[in-house]
Design an enzyme around this catalytic site. Structure first.
Site, PDB file in Angstrom:
ATOM      1  N   MET A  30      44.425  34.212  41.373  1.00 59.15           N
ATOM      2  CA  MET A  30      43.176  34.652  42.005  1.00 59.15           C
ATOM      3  C   MET A  30      41.980  34.212  41.162  1.00 59.15           C
ATOM      4  O   MET A  30      40.874  34.733  41.324  1.00 59.15           O
ATOM      5  CB  MET A  30      43.184  36.168  42.190  1.00 59.15           C
ATOM      6  CG  MET A  30      44.316  36.609  43.134  1.00 59.15           C
ATOM      7  SD  MET A  30      44.025  38.166  43.946  1.00 59.15           S
ATOM      8  CE  MET A  30      43.935  39.254  42.557  1.00 59.15           C
ATOM      9  N   ASN A  35      44.287  32.742  29.311  1.00 60.72           N
ATOM     10  CA  ASN A  35      45.466  32.076  28.742  1.00 60.72           C
ATOM     11  C   ASN A  35      46.788  32.482  29.391  1.00 60.72           C
ATOM     12  O   ASN A  35      47.773  31.763  29.276  1.00 60.72           O
ATOM     13  CB  ASN A  35      45.533  32.315  27.227  1.00 60.72           C
ATOM     14  CG  ASN A  35      44.507  31.466  26.519  1.00 60.72           C
ATOM     15  OD1 ASN A  35      43.970  30.521  27.104  1.00 60.72           O
ATOM     16  ND2 ASN A  35      44.201  31.802  25.282  1.00 60.72           N
ATOM     17  N   HIS A  37      47.245  32.794  32.679  1.00 57.49           N
ATOM     18  CA  HIS A  37      47.374  31.806  33.766  1.00 57.49           C
ATOM     19  C   HIS A  37      47.750  30.433  33.200  1.00 57.49           C
ATOM     20  O   HIS A  37      48.587  29.730  33.747  1.00 57.49           O
ATOM     21  CB  HIS A  37      46.055  31.653  34.526  1.00 57.49           C
ATOM     22  CG  HIS A  37      45.582  32.898  35.220  1.00 57.49           C
ATOM     23  ND1 HIS A  37      44.455  33.569  34.825  1.00 57.49           N
ATOM     24  CD2 HIS A  37      46.067  33.572  36.283  1.00 57.49           C
ATOM     25  CE1 HIS A  37      44.252  34.608  35.625  1.00 57.49           C
ATOM     26  NE2 HIS A  37      45.221  34.634  36.523  1.00 57.49           N
ATOM     27  N   GLN A  61      45.342  42.018  49.877  1.00 56.53           N
ATOM     28  CA  GLN A  61      46.121  42.760  48.887  1.00 56.53           C
ATOM     29  C   GLN A  61      45.293  43.797  48.133  1.00 56.53           C
ATOM     30  O   GLN A  61      45.800  44.483  47.256  1.00 56.53           O
ATOM     31  CB  GLN A  61      46.809  41.816  47.897  1.00 56.53           C
ATOM     32  CG  GLN A  61      45.899  41.141  46.900  1.00 56.53           C
ATOM     33  CD  GLN A  61      46.633  40.084  46.097  1.00 56.53           C
ATOM     34  OE1 GLN A  61      47.082  39.063  46.619  1.00 56.53           O
ATOM     35  NE2 GLN A  61      46.771  40.334  44.800  1.00 56.53           N
ATOM     36  N   LYS A 149      53.771  39.984  33.630  1.00 58.05           N
ATOM     37  CA  LYS A 149      52.786  41.069  33.563  1.00 58.05           C
ATOM     38  C   LYS A 149      52.820  41.863  34.874  1.00 58.05           C
ATOM     39  O   LYS A 149      52.756  43.077  34.877  1.00 58.05           O
ATOM     40  CB  LYS A 149      51.401  40.482  33.343  1.00 58.05           C
ATOM     41  CG  LYS A 149      50.340  41.402  33.780  1.00 58.05           C
ATOM     42  CD  LYS A 149      49.107  41.329  32.969  1.00 58.05           C
ATOM     43  CE  LYS A 149      48.141  42.344  33.479  1.00 58.05           C
ATOM     44  NZ  LYS A 149      47.487  41.875  34.706  1.00 58.05           N
TER      45      LYS A 149
HETATM   46  P1  AMP Z   1      46.362  36.821  39.217  1.00 62.47           P
HETATM   47  O1  AMP Z   1      45.315  35.775  39.144  1.00 62.47           O
HETATM   48  O2  AMP Z   1      46.009  38.080  38.465  1.00 62.47           O
HETATM   49  O3  AMP Z   1      46.836  37.076  40.620  1.00 62.47           O
HETATM   50  O4  AMP Z   1      47.605  36.240  38.435  1.00 62.47           O
HETATM   51  C1  AMP Z   1      48.172  35.004  38.783  1.00 62.47           C
HETATM   52  C2  AMP Z   1      49.465  34.850  38.048  1.00 62.47           C
HETATM   53  O5  AMP Z   1      49.232  34.892  36.639  1.00 62.47           O
HETATM   54  C3  AMP Z   1      50.465  35.975  38.359  1.00 62.47           C
HETATM   55  O6  AMP Z   1      51.774  35.428  38.453  1.00 62.47           O
HETATM   56  C4  AMP Z   1      50.340  36.856  37.153  1.00 62.47           C
HETATM   57  O7  AMP Z   1      51.492  37.629  36.882  1.00 62.47           O
HETATM   58  C5  AMP Z   1      50.093  35.846  36.067  1.00 62.47           C
HETATM   59  N1  AMP Z   1      49.469  36.492  34.914  1.00 62.47           N
HETATM   60  C6  AMP Z   1      48.350  37.252  34.916  1.00 62.47           C
HETATM   61  N2  AMP Z   1      48.102  37.726  33.683  1.00 62.47           N
HETATM   62  C7  AMP Z   1      49.084  37.259  32.884  1.00 62.47           C
HETATM   63  C8  AMP Z   1      49.390  37.413  31.495  1.00 62.47           C
HETATM   64  N3  AMP Z   1      48.636  38.142  30.689  1.00 62.47           N
HETATM   65  N4  AMP Z   1      50.492  36.777  31.013  1.00 62.47           N
HETATM   66  C9  AMP Z   1      51.273  36.029  31.836  1.00 62.47           C
HETATM   67  N5  AMP Z   1      51.037  35.859  33.159  1.00 62.47           N
HETATM   68  C10 AMP Z   1      49.964  36.460  33.667  1.00 62.47           C
END
Ligand code: AMP
Length: 281
Positions: A30, A35, A37, A61, A149
């Site tokens: 999103m 780091n 991502h 969501q 996470k």
């Molecule tokens: P989001 O942009 O929050 O929807 O996250 C996109 C992807 O990045 C999802 O698969 C998350 O689980 C992953 N992600 C977010 N934060 C972390 C983190 N601190 N460590 C590893 N993966 C992460």
């Protein structure tokens, strides 16, 4: 690095990539990249010939309109970061492109979505499934990378791909943390400096819970975590659950410790933070 905002442009590009016989890795995000991502993108770069990253703040969501409105959007900065990673393609569509009409699909996750995040964010995982299934349908990746996470999300995405019979391998990636242990999150940007430093208490509490689990029962560990946050007035505990990593149901003994995770959600300054830890020894 190619940047597309429409499905048609992306499909054209990916059909060329597939004709060349390249394997395709996909990282859905999103945006407001950090780091955590980037670690997913790097893994995809290592394992796949061609990496696609999507950046889309998915409205379906969010069960809280304020959270959706406040969610950080930093597309230009994200694109610059991605250029440095060697990712080949970014897909950043507008809402109408992904939802030309209302998506009424209702997914059944057989209870995986009735606990923890699903219990406190009604409809959240249905929205996640709507967008991830649409993106998978367009990108048709060989592998897709998800962070541990979002532990419950990972389990639900695996279930979704099985349900839909999609030939994509879901690759779990470890949690990347800030120096004080706080799990990296786009929402961390919304925290004040003082609270952001103090938020290390979340991971410290999880680590202490694992250490104490040698001598304490499951209920005692839950009480331990509750007490820490009852005494700390800057953070409100929403839930702390100790669950089986397949069924996501709460466990009541350490019999299956190897498959047990502690999952937590807390509020601070109206921002919701989540984290988890394995109890495996
Ligand atoms: P989001 O942009 O929050 O929807 O996250 C996109 C992807 O990045 C999802 O698969 C998350 O689980 C992953 N992600 C977010 N934060 C972390 C983190 N601190 N460590 C590893 N993966 C992460």
């Amino acid at each position: 690095m190619k940047i597309y905002t429409t499905k048609t442009e992306l499909l054209n590009q990916l059909s060329m990539v597939k004709i060349q016989g390249k394997t395709l890795g996909f990282v859905p995000t999103m945006g407001a990249l950090h780091n955590g991502h980037i670690s997913l993108v790097e893994k995809s770069n290592q394992q796949s010939d061609y990496t696609v990253v999507s950046i889309f703040v998915n409205p379906t969501q969010f069960n809280n309109p304020d959270d959706l409105e406040r969610y950080p959007r930093t597309l230009e900065k994200d694109i610059n970061i991605l250029k440095e990673t060697g990712c080949q393609c970014v897909f950043a569509p507008k809402v109408d492109e992904m939802y030309p009409k209302t998506d009424n699909r209702q997914f059944d996750f057989a209870g995986l979505d009735s606990v923890m995040e699903g219990k406190f964010r009604k409809g959240h995982f249905n929205g996640v499934a709507q967008i991830v299934s649409k993106l998978f349908e367009i990108v048709k990746p060989d592998k897709a990378y998800f962070g541990q996470k979002d532990f419950q999300q990972l389990v639900i995405i695996k279930n979704l791909t099985t349900q839909l019979g999609l030939p994509v391998e879901i690759v779990p990636c470890p949690i990347i943390r800030e120096a004080n242990g706080l799990a990296m999150s786009s929402r961390n940007e919304l925290l004040g400096n003082k609270i952001r430093k103090e938020a290390g208490v979340i991971f410290n509490t999880l680590k202490n819970a694992v250490n104490l689990s040698n001598e304490k029962s499951v209920d005692e560990i839950k009480d331990y975590v509750k007490n820490i946050f009852e005494r700390n007035h800057d953070f409100d505990l929403e839930y702390f659950e100790i669950v089986d990593d397949e069924t996501l149901q709460p466990i009541d003994s350490w019999a299956k410790r190897q498959n047990t995770y502690g999952c937590i959600a807390v509020y601070t300054e109206n921002i919701r933070l989540i984290d988890n830890i394995s109890f495996k020894r």
